[in-house]
Enzyme design. Structure first.
Site, PDB file in Angstrom:
ATOM      1  N   HIS A  72       3.275  -3.864 102.226  1.00  0.00           N
ATOM      2  CA  HIS A  72       3.953  -4.625 103.271  1.00  0.00           C
ATOM      3  C   HIS A  72       2.986  -4.876 104.408  1.00  0.00           C
ATOM      4  O   HIS A  72       2.154  -4.020 104.709  1.00  0.00           O
ATOM      5  CB  HIS A  72       5.186  -3.851 103.784  1.00  0.00           C
ATOM      6  N   ASP A  74      11.971  -4.908  98.017  1.00  0.00           N
ATOM      7  CA  ASP A  74      12.187  -5.633  96.755  1.00  0.00           C
ATOM      8  C   ASP A  74      12.018  -4.769  95.511  1.00  0.00           C
ATOM      9  O   ASP A  74      12.331  -5.224  94.416  1.00  0.00           O
ATOM     10  CB  ASP A  74      11.186  -6.811  96.665  1.00  0.00           C
TER      11      ASP A  74
END
Ligand code: CMC
Length: 433
Positions: free
Chosen positions: A310, A367
């Protein structure tokens, strides 16, 4: 906007000449150097590919601390909201800045019910997409065209924003479910005011004339949680797109359609679909983890571990933790055994003990496990990113509204350093070699 300066300054020396710039501090201690006048004062711009160090705005909506794994909407911990709220309560919170009272929530719910249908003429659009059309492309087209059917925002966007927000939040769910029904060649199921926001969506997706769908509260709760977890995430790629496109003065529908297109990418919202594809590939390849970890680490191989890493988190994504737990719960309740859940857990364990991932602080993100829940409740993988868009919509609208209400907003227009040919003499065509 609660922007605070505390009198500190940053000093920059260029060619021996010193310039000072104020330091802005946010309500949670974030610090930024205000370089609004940099070009004017120094003649230089900044270069920051991917905006890794660049703040584009001050915002009151979402706080994210990537080192400590903290995420809050309007000051409320994501853990509390995901556990205790309905999605539409969180949507209200993002849009209005406070949690709704029972009366405010009832009114908002009433607006969502009022706007749930699509203009019947819009239904013809669905007939003209090819059978394998991506639901993300359908979603973006249909949201864009809402402006043609409900143009009342054009005169005074901010006056009508509450209505338009409710209209969008309600209709996007109908559009998403209709696009699925069309792709299956099944008759459309219309929304019903007897069902909750999430219950309605599930019913529109799965009810059939030959087999009525029973809306289970546990499935509604799981979907509710997923949508809340996706509802905002400060200046990510799609949100920054919504703000950027909106800064040109375009209407809310067009700005949201642009955000949907940005979200589609596999590095962003498209990662949830990519994760399931990756897990299926690894499963079909005899769970050869070593092979896929080696590919992910190989700089000459474009393969990345989808659902890992991320831009902001340097630790476990707090949304990922909640989703992982929810995943176990819903699979238990539905008595589903999905080999991809075991595989995902093994992959996570191996990656988290691998030097490459440790050194780069790469952890599972939102996700990594969400697709396993969607599969368990019957949502096909090409709809996963649409689900992300449904969740993210209130955040996009809140960010668009904040941008438009902020008197300091300017049209988004980055600069560049030109690296092409210097000025050269024009050559007539007959003299060119
Ligand atoms: N697999 C392998 N290596 C990775 C991964 C990954 N998933 N993510 C980052 N890296 C490496 C990257 O190659 C780089 O290595 P090096 O320093 O040797 O060049 C280092 O880690 C730093 O990564 P980066 O690409 O500079 O980080 P970024 O902030 O530009 O990108 C990201 C963030 C999310 C795009 C990236 O981590 C990624 O591509 N992840 C896989 C796709 C994904 O799961 N996306 C969903 C993000 S969360 C939800 C959302 O925003 O929609």
């Amino acid at each position: 906007m609660t922007e605070m300066t505390k009198g500190q300054e940053a000093r920059l020396v260029i060619d021996g000449k010193s310039y000072t710039f104020p330091i802005i501090e946010g309500s949670e201690g974030d610090r930024g150097i205000d370089i609004k006048n940099l070009l004017q004062q120094t003649g230089c711009i900044t270069i920051d590919p991917g905006f890794k160090n660049t703040g584009s705005c001050c915002s009151d909506i979402t706080f994210l601390d990537g080192n400590r794994g903290i995420l809050r909407y309007r000051g409320y911990a994501i853990e509390d909201l995901a556990e205790k709220c309905q999605f539409i309560e969180v949507a209200y919170l993002l849009l209005h800045g406070h949690l709704p009272t029972a009366a405010e929530l009832e009114r908002f719910k009433g607006l969502l019910e009022r706007f749930a249908l699509l203009h019947e003429d819009m239904l013809h659009f669905f007939d003209h997409f090819p059978p394998n059309a991506s639901p993300m492309s359908i979603l973006s087209v249909m949201v864009n065209t809402l402006h043609n059917y409900y143009p009342e925002m054009s005169d005074d966007p901010l006056e009508n924003v509450e209505m338009t927000a409710a209209r969008l939040i309600s209709k996007i769910r109908t559009i998403a479910a209709f696009s699925y029904k069309k792709s299956m060649g099944h008759p459309l199921v219309y929304p019903s005011n007897d069902l909750s926001y999430c219950g309605n969506f599930l019913n529109m997706m799965f009810d059939k004339p030959v087999k009525p769908y029973t809306v289970r509260p546990e499935v509604v709760a799981a979907l509710n949680k997923l949508l809340i977890l996706h509802a905002d995430h400060e200046q990510n790629c799609s949100t920054a797109t919504v703000r950027m496109v909106g800064s040109a003065g375009v209407n809310l529908y067009a700005s949201i359609a642009a955000g949907i297109n940005a979200l589609w990418g596999p590095l962003h919202g498209g990662a949830n679909e990519a994760v399931i594809e990756m897990l299926e590939t690894i499963y079909a390849d005899d769970c050869n983890f070593d092979k896929y970890l080696a590919k992910a680490k190989d700089k000459n191989d474009p393969f990345k571990l989808s659902g890992f890493g991320h831009r902001v988190y340097r630790t476990y994504d707090p949304r990922g933790t909640i989703i992982k737990n929810a995943c176990h719960e819903i699979l238990d309740v539905l008595d589903v055994s999905d080999p991809l859940l075991d595989l995902a857990q093994q992959l996570e364990e191996i990656a988290l003990s691998d030097e490459y991932f440790i050194k780069r602080n790469l952890y599972p993100n939102v996700d990594f496990y969400s697709g396993i829940i969607y599969r368990a409740i019957g949502i096909p993988s090409n709809m996963f990113t649409v689900m992300f868009a449904l969740g993210r919509l209130p955040g996009w609208i809140a960010q668009w509204k904040e941008m438009r209400e902020d008197r300091t907003t300017k049209i988004g227009r980055p600069r560049q350093i030109y690296t092409g040919e210097p000025a050269r003499k024009f050559v007539p065509i007959e003299e060119r070699k």
